[in-house]
Design an enzyme around this catalytic site. Structure first.
Site, short mmCIF file in Angstrom:
data_model
loop_
_atom_site.label_atom_id
_atom_site.label_comp_id
_atom_site.label_asym_id
_atom_site.label_seq_id
_atom_site.Cartn_x
_atom_site.Cartn_y
_atom_site.Cartn_z
CB ILE A 16 -0.95 -0.01 1.21
CG1 ILE A 16 -1.95 -1.18 1.07
CG2 ILE A 16 -1.72 1.31 1.32
CD1 ILE A 16 -2.79 -1.43 2.31
CG ASP A 63 13.79 -0.18 11.27
OD1 ASP A 63 12.59 -0.23 11.60
OD2 ASP A 63 14.60 -1.09 11.55
CG ASN A 90 2.02 2.51 4.51
OD1 ASN A 90 0.88 2.09 4.34
ND2 ASN A 90 3.09 1.83 4.07
CB SER A 143 -6.79 -1.70 10.46
OG SER A 143 -7.65 -2.79 10.26
CE LYS A 170 -2.49 -0.91 11.82
NZ LYS A 170 -1.57 0.09 11.21
CB THR A 201 -0.26 -6.16 1.32
OG1 THR A 201 -0.66 -6.39 2.69
CG2 THR A 201 -1.14 -5.09 0.70
#
Length: 243
Positions: A16, A63, A90, A143, A170, A201
């Site tokens: 994504i 990272d 992301n 999400s 999330k 993914t």
């Protein structure tokens, strides 16, 4: 380059994140995209693919689970561009999304280290550069599994999905995003939460029915909101989500 808006997307070498970079650069020529990747070689190869299509992108080693890497990335952006206009958090992991086992301490720690702490520390590191932008934009890729309302409904969306550590991370990310939305509302920043949906993914071994093309659309919209755009929202391409 000096006239372009600078966008940083974490975890952009694939999935994504890669598609968000692709759509942003293709649809908004006034943006230059920094494709964050924890692996230098993978990041460079991903950026090269889009550069061959004439898109304004470049790789950036980042990272989010490594504070030194975050600090180094922020220093690189500062020295090269002097400011940042858009940050898209992301990067994410889903270590227990496809298992029926009870989550372990390690699963919780590793999941929160990337999905929550990583997003928080990355945002904090880049705030000084975002403050140099005229109307910064922050997008948190979360999400619908983080929705408390949907989880409380025994017949709600994805009611059969456990993924305890992932869900909790999330939900925590959503609160994190709202903290920043409230903090920077007086400055006119737009801080919003994006749900890409159950997308095929590497995160889920490509088991999701959605496409990365659809998953990126709302993130691109949120990243390019005008002054009259919303803030402190939780949405997907079909519209708003319940908290």
């Amino acid at each position: 380059m000096a006239s372009k808006k600078i966008v940083l997307i974490t975890g952009a070498n694939k999935g994504i994140g890669f598609e968000i970079a692709k759509q942003l650069a293709a649809q908004h020529k006034e943006y230059h995209i920094l494709m964050g990747s924890r692996d230098a070689d993978r990041g460079a190869k991903a950026a090269e693919i889009l550069q061959k299509d004439g898109l304004s992108v470049e790789a950036l080693v980042l990272d989010v689970a490594d504070e030194k890497s975050i600090e180094s990335a922020a220093q690189t952006v500062e020295s090269k561009f002097g400011s940042l206009d858009v940050l898209i958090n992301n990067s994410g992991v889903a270590l227990d999304s496809r298992t029926g086992e009870a989550p372990t301490r390690a699963t919780f720690e590793q999941t929160f280290a990337v999905n929550v702490i990583g997003a928080a520390l990355t945002t904090e590191a880049f705030i000084p550069l975002l403050e140099k932008s005229v109307g910064a934009r922050l997008v948190f890729v979360s999400s619908d599994l983080g929705s408390l309302t949907l989880r409380a409904d025994p017949h709600g969306r994805h009611s059969n999905v456990g993924a305890t550590a992932y869900r909790c991370s999330k939900a925590a990310m959503n609160m994190l995003a709202l903290q920043y939305a409230n903090r920077f509302r007086p400055k006119g920043w737009k801080v919003n939460i994006h749900n890409p949906g159950y997308t095929a993914t590497d995160l889920n071994a490509h088991s999701g029915p959605g496409t990365v093309e659809d998953a990126a659309k709302n993130a691109v919209r949120l990243a390019t909101l005008g002054d009259d755009g919303e803030t402190a929202t939780y949405s997907e391409k079909e519209g708003s989500l319940p908290w």
